[in-house]
Design a protein around this motif. Structure first.
Motif, PDB file in Angstrom:
ATOM      1  N   LEU A 495      11.226 -18.094 -31.820  1.00 38.19           N
ATOM      2  CA  LEU A 495      12.335 -18.310 -32.671  1.00 38.19           C
ATOM      3  C   LEU A 495      13.512 -19.340 -32.081  1.00 38.19           C
ATOM      4  O   LEU A 495      13.989 -20.184 -32.761  1.00 38.19           O
ATOM      5  N   LEU A 496      13.916 -18.871 -30.797  1.00 36.18           N
ATOM      6  CA  LEU A 496      14.861 -19.782 -30.198  1.00 36.18           C
ATOM      7  C   LEU A 496      14.352 -21.039 -29.968  1.00 36.18           C
ATOM      8  O   LEU A 496      15.445 -22.115 -30.186  1.00 36.18           O
ATOM      9  N   ASP A 500      16.230 -24.415 -31.518  1.00 36.96           N
ATOM     10  CA  ASP A 500      16.674 -25.789 -30.697  1.00 36.96           C
ATOM     11  C   ASP A 500      16.338 -26.851 -31.320  1.00 36.96           C
ATOM     12  O   ASP A 500      16.903 -28.096 -31.440  1.00 36.96           O
ATOM     13  N   ARG A 501      14.903 -26.941 -31.935  1.00 35.03           N
ATOM     14  CA  ARG A 501      14.395 -28.099 -32.344  1.00 35.03           C
ATOM     15  C   ARG A 501      15.003 -28.588 -33.487  1.00 35.03           C
ATOM     16  O   ARG A 501      15.394 -29.809 -34.076  1.00 35.03           O
ATOM     17  N   LEU A 502      15.370 -27.619 -34.358  1.00 28.28           N
ATOM     18  CA  LEU A 502      16.190 -27.786 -35.775  1.00 28.28           C
ATOM     19  C   LEU A 502      17.519 -28.356 -35.409  1.00 28.28           C
ATOM     20  O   LEU A 502      17.710 -29.350 -35.951  1.00 28.28           O
ATOM     21  N   ASP A 615      12.064 -34.507 -37.628  1.00 26.44           N
ATOM     22  CA  ASP A 615      12.374 -34.563 -38.893  1.00 26.44           C
ATOM     23  C   ASP A 615      12.761 -33.211 -39.321  1.00 26.44           C
ATOM     24  O   ASP A 615      12.297 -32.380 -39.348  1.00 26.44           O
ATOM     25  N   THR A 616      14.174 -33.160 -39.810  1.00 28.49           N
ATOM     26  CA  THR A 616      14.699 -32.137 -40.124  1.00 28.49           C
ATOM     27  C   THR A 616      14.007 -31.416 -41.131  1.00 28.49           C
ATOM     28  O   THR A 616      14.165 -30.113 -41.072  1.00 28.49           O
ATOM     29  N   TYR A 617      13.706 -31.958 -42.342  1.00 28.30           N
ATOM     30  CA  TYR A 617      13.034 -31.404 -43.195  1.00 28.30           C
ATOM     31  C   TYR A 617      11.553 -30.640 -42.792  1.00 28.30           C
ATOM     32  O   TYR A 617      11.370 -29.296 -43.288  1.00 28.30           O
ATOM     33  N   ILE A 623       9.994 -23.641 -40.301  1.00 24.26           N
ATOM     34  CA  ILE A 623      10.577 -22.257 -39.910  1.00 24.26           C
ATOM     35  C   ILE A 623      10.398 -21.410 -41.100  1.00 24.26           C
ATOM     36  O   ILE A 623      10.262 -20.315 -41.014  1.00 24.26           O
ATOM     37  N   PHE A 624      10.982 -22.007 -42.137  1.00 25.70           N
ATOM     38  CA  PHE A 624      10.830 -21.063 -43.631  1.00 25.70           C
ATOM     39  C   PHE A 624       9.536 -20.591 -43.636  1.00 25.70           C
ATOM     40  O   PHE A 624       9.459 -19.357 -44.010  1.00 25.70           O
TER      41      PHE A 624
END
Length: 635
Positions: A495-496, A500-502, A615-617, A623-624
């Protein structure tokens, strides 16, 4: 600890409908804390333009004041050492200016004084070009210790420690306002201010901010305000004193009606403006008969410490100013923004700046629907539905003096007694998250949408961190080692790192940007190291020994990986060792060990990226898909 604000990173699309001017005399924003300390002229120019576009006409203009104080104290006879020990480092100047702390993080290099003095000239020119009335600093009575060498007979009191920190930051020396030296220093300083900066006749200084006055006698407190005001009018007969009303809330045990009235009425009615600093939660005007006749500005504080995290009190700010206007014998003269940091929750500042132009409260559901369309340039119904969910829950805290305001366990020093309470139904957040993800593909070119997608995903993982923490704590209490390893492993190793990547995929959420701004303010490597330490300490330990640890926490790429995840890793390891050995968890021993990580981060000198990566998306979608099903099962 309320003081002031900085700004937002994200774009603010203009309003698509006409605004009707209501009771707006002053619309105030304070701009002297947190990230603004590292701003260059380009960043200041952008902020001042935003102020102008949003009708701000009474901004604080505090940059460069230390350069003038240095000149005044030199003229009085202080040596350079005495002057340098008085100023704090750049990241803590807001509190230094109010007498809360001295020396820590300093000394201020001479290049700092020169740079910020010239920056102030440009700031003032730009503000005035838009018709703004910049508020300049004045003297409150806080003095360097060296004054006692020059004036051994001066009436000086050493106040108690700020916020009970046992003088960790050096206790303040305050000059008795009835001493002739008070008028001498105050008028000498303001003369220099006016000579160098010009004036629009409004000056700010704050007496006893989170500090206990030497006496509660009304006569003394009235003398304080008379003397402060006299030091202004001796230089500028048209002077108006702008002061924070925060002290009446933060030290309510001291400031009873006789004391408040004495301080306020020591100044002629109409020659003082009070910032009702925390009015959305604690409106002081309601129990002071509208500040006993002095004009006041109804202010939204919104955020302590510039913390990441969704938060708002939309119902309160939507109704509060209009209730204040109708209050018996109301002395309201405007609305204000007084957060300690505003580089988060842009929707709250959009709403608040609009209210100054309204005749009545807005329809919040309709307003936020239009906001969603303006912000993204899209009529996608998913976006409207997402924002309506957020506005009715996470942005509508109605719990008085909510204790966990933007202080998630994610960014707090771990323990077995952490507050996981939140004021909203997390299912609303996760459903809004789903709607944003579904709307994302055609909108990823929009900076505002990318920012909000990162932000809502960050908030979802913040809430999930609390859930995993509760699993960890329960497993430890039940001595269930496999369950502890599972929950701890997911948090620390998946999760963490995903968070951080996001965060690292968007330039608005980078630790490297914060540190680079600090270092670029320096002239030479020695200064750069000093500023780097200031910047790191403020967002982590906040003091030499963690006096206000995590107060100004941020969820940024690089910081999550190298700071928060490291602390959580140590916490999980320690709990596992305790179960293996059969010994109880010792919070004091853990505190000593985790402090090594915290202090190590402040001084490790590591460079962090200043450009986004990934790539943000794709990251947000991954993650989603991984965590949304778990979230819906839990909540």
């Amino acid at each position: 600890m309320a003081q002031s604000s900085d700004t937002q990173h994200v774009c603010r699309p203009g309003l698509s409908h006409a605004k009707t001017m209501m009771f707006r005399y002053y619309q105030n924003v304070c701009t002297v804390s947190y990230s603004s300390v590292w701003w260059d002229w380009a960043r200041w120019e952008r902020e001042i333009d935003w102020m102008a576009l949003n009708g701000i006409n009474l901004p604080l203009a505090f940059t460069g004041q230390e350069a003038l104080w240095q000149e005044v104290y030199r003229a009085l006879g202080l040596n350079q050492t005495e002057i340098e020990e008085f100023f704090s480092g750049p990241a803590f100047l807001a509190w230094n200016r109010m007498g809360n702390m001295f020396e820590f993080g300093g000394p201020l290099p001479q290049s700092w004084h020169v740079k910020n003095l010239f920056l102030q000239f440009k700031i003032l020119e730009r503000m005035r070009s838009f018709g703004m009335l910049p508020v300049l600093p004045a003297f409150s009575g806080n003095i360097p210790r060296g004054i006692l060498r020059l004036y051994p007979n001066a009436s000086v009191t050493r106040l108690g420690p700020w916020a009970q920190f046992n003088c960790s930051f050096s206790c303040a020396y305050i000059l008795d306002p009835r001493d002739p030296l008070f008028l001498q220093i105050g008028s000498l300083y303001l003369s220099e201010v006016v000579k160098r900066f010009g004036t629009d006749h409004i000056y700010n200084t704050d007496t006893f901010n989170e500090m206990t006055p030497p006496s509660s006698e009304p006569e003394y407190l009235a003398a304080v305000s008379r003397s402060v005001f006299a030091s202004m009018t001796a230089v500028d007969p048209q002077a108006v004193w702008l002061m924070q009303g925060w002290l009446f809330f933060s030290s309510a045990w001291f400031w009873k009606p006789p004391q408040i009235k004495a301080l306020l009425q020591g100044v002629p009615i109409g020659r003082m403006i009070v910032l009702d600093l925390f009015a959305e939660t604690e409106p002081i005007f309601t129990y002071t008969e509208s500040f006993y006749g002095q004009p006041f500005i109804w202010c939204m504080l919104q955020n302590f410490g510039g913390n990441s995290g969704f938060f708002g009190q939309v119902e309160s700010i939507n109704s509060g100013p209009f209730q204040a206007l109708k209050f018996p014998n109301s002395t309201l003269v405007g609305l204000g923004l007084t957060p300690e940091g505003i580089e988060q929750n842009p929707v709250m500042y959009e709403l608040m700046t609009e209210l100054a132009w309204r005749k009545e409260p807005v329809n919040l559901s309709k307003w936020v629907s239009l906001y969603a369309m303006r912000r993204y340039g899209s009529t996608d119904e998913n976006l409207v539905a997402a924002w309506q969910l957020l506005f009715s829950s996470v942005y509508n805290c109605t719990v008085p003096h909510y204790k966990n305001h933007n202080h998630s366990p994610l960014v707090r020093r771990p323990s077995l007694k952490m507050n996981t309470e939140i004021w909203y139904n997390p299912a609303d957040l996760f459903n809004a998250w789903k709607l944003m993800i579904e709307a994302a593909p055609p909108l990823m070119a929009e900076e505002t949408f990318r920012y909000d997608l990162v932000d809502i995903t960050r908030e979802a993982l913040q809430v999930l961190t609390s859930a995993f923490y509760m699993d960890i704590a329960e497993s430890f209490r039940n001595k269930a080692l496999p369950e502890l390893l599972t929950a701890g492993g997911v948090l620390v190793h998946d999760l963490l790192p995903e968070l951080d990547r996001l965060l690292s995929s968007d330039g608005n959420f980078l630790l490297g940007t914060w540190l680079e701004r600090a270092r670029s303010s320096a002239l030479g490597e020695k200064e750069a190291q000093l500023y780097d330490m200031n910047a790191r300490n403020q967002i982590t330990l906040w003091g030499p020994s963690g006096e206000i640890v995590d107060y100004a926490s941020k969820e940024w790429g690089g910081l999550v990986e190298d700071y928060y995840a490291q602390r959580w890793g140590l916490f999980i390891t320690t709990l596992v060792e305790c179960l293996d050995s059969g010994r109880p968890f010792n919070q004091d021993a853990f505190k000593q060990e985790v402090f090594k990580i915290e202090q190590g981060f402040v001084y490790n000198g590591r460079k962090y990226p200043t450009k986004p990566s990934g790539d943000t998306y794709e990251i947000a979608r991954r993650i989603f898909l991984k965590y949304y099903p778990q979230a819906m099962k839990r909540f």
